[in-house]
Design a protein around this motif. Structure first.
Motif, mmCIF file in Angstrom:
data_model
loop_
_atom_site.group_PDB
_atom_site.id
_atom_site.type_symbol
_atom_site.label_atom_id
_atom_site.label_comp_id
_atom_site.label_asym_id
_atom_site.label_seq_id
_atom_site.Cartn_x
_atom_site.Cartn_y
_atom_site.Cartn_z
ATOM 1 N N THR A 25 0.714 -1.279 0.012
ATOM 2 C CA THR A 25 0.021 -0.045 -0.004
ATOM 3 C C THR A 25 0.716 1.387 -0.157
ATOM 4 O O THR A 25 2.055 1.306 0.260
ATOM 5 C CB THR A 25 -0.932 -0.070 1.383
ATOM 6 N N PHE A 27 0.598 3.798 2.050
ATOM 7 C CA PHE A 27 0.754 4.053 3.409
ATOM 8 C C PHE A 27 2.194 3.311 3.911
ATOM 9 O O PHE A 27 3.125 4.010 4.570
ATOM 10 C CB PHE A 27 -0.289 3.647 4.383
ATOM 11 N N SER B 87 -1.706 6.081 10.817
ATOM 12 C CA SER B 87 -2.576 5.430 11.105
ATOM 13 C C SER B 87 -3.986 5.803 10.747
ATOM 14 O O SER B 87 -4.747 5.091 10.592
ATOM 15 C CB SER B 87 -2.119 4.679 12.519
ATOM 16 N N ALA B 90 -4.911 5.894 7.309
ATOM 17 C CA ALA B 90 -4.774 4.455 6.827
ATOM 18 C C ALA B 90 -6.199 3.875 7.238
ATOM 19 O O ALA B 90 -6.888 3.332 6.307
ATOM 20 C CB ALA B 90 -3.525 3.391 7.317
ATOM 21 N N HIS B 93 -8.810 5.368 5.029
ATOM 22 C CA HIS B 93 -8.546 5.194 3.651
ATOM 23 C C HIS B 93 -9.243 3.592 3.319
ATOM 24 O O HIS B 93 -9.291 3.297 2.437
ATOM 25 C CB HIS B 93 -7.241 4.930 3.241
#
Lengths: 93, 109
Positions: A25, A27, B87, B90, B93
């Motif tokens: 991903t 991230f 975090s 994320a 998302h």
């Protein structure tokens, strides 16, 4: 002693780059980039001690702040698509 | 006095480097994104803290010690904030953490 720390920090930066290349991903990649930035700060500090130039610590301090701002900016861009505050979207004219 | 400072800085630098490498390995080998944040956090707190403290023992001037303390202070302030922002983004998302029930379902043993 400084060369051992230098090598360890370089190995850690290489591992962070591997995660940035692998990460499934986006991230994972941002996390690896953040870690790369903080290790760069340590690298600058250690190199400053190796070359007997204490001015490098100023560079490290500036880069720590730049890295933080950069990670927050990339997160905001990846979430919203722009850099403006989220409240500005209602004021479209 | 010099050798005591050298021994102390050797100790801190080596331990900090060890934590940094362990955190880097954790970043590569941990199975989930949220677990990898912990790997990054190890390097930012223990790794950076011990390396910077080890460097202060080698500093000749109080200004250098002050600058190293300021770098450590900023790193300790900003890395939990970035980890939290990461975090939270994320989670917003849609990335979900890998829980134990999913692993038990996938590998019955």
């Amino acid at each position: 002693m400084f060369t051992a720390a230098l090598l360890a920090i370089l190995v850690t930066m290489g591992l962070a780059l591997a995660r940035a290349a692998l990460g499934p991903t986006v991230f994972d990649r941002i996390l690896a980039l953040n870690m790369f930035g903080t290790k760069t700060v340590l690298l600058i500090a250690v190199i400053g001690f190796i070359t007997h130039r204490p001015d490098f610590l100023d560079l490290g301090l500036v880069y720590a702040l730049l890295n933080f701002i950069g990670v927050i900016a990339v997160l905001r861009f990846s979430r919203f698509g722009h850099f403006a505050d989220p409240e500005d979207e209602e004021e479209a004219d | 006095m010099e050798t005591a400072l050298d021994i102390a800085s050797w100790l801190f630098l080596l331990t900090g480097s060890l934590f940094a490498v362990v955190g880097g390995i954790g970043l590569l080998r941990l199975p989930d994104f949220y677990a990898r944040i912990h790997g990054g956090g190890i390097t930012d707190t223990m790794g950076a803290g011990l390396v910077l403290v080890g460097l202060t023992f080698q500093a000749g001037d109080w200004l250098v010690v002050f600058k190293l303390v300021m770098i450590l202070f900023f790193l300790l302030l900003t890395s939990p904030t970035s980890a939290h922002a990461l975090s939270k983004s994320a989670m917003a998302h849609g990335i979900r953490p890998l829980l134990a029930e999913e692993e038990e379902e996938s590998s019955p043993s």
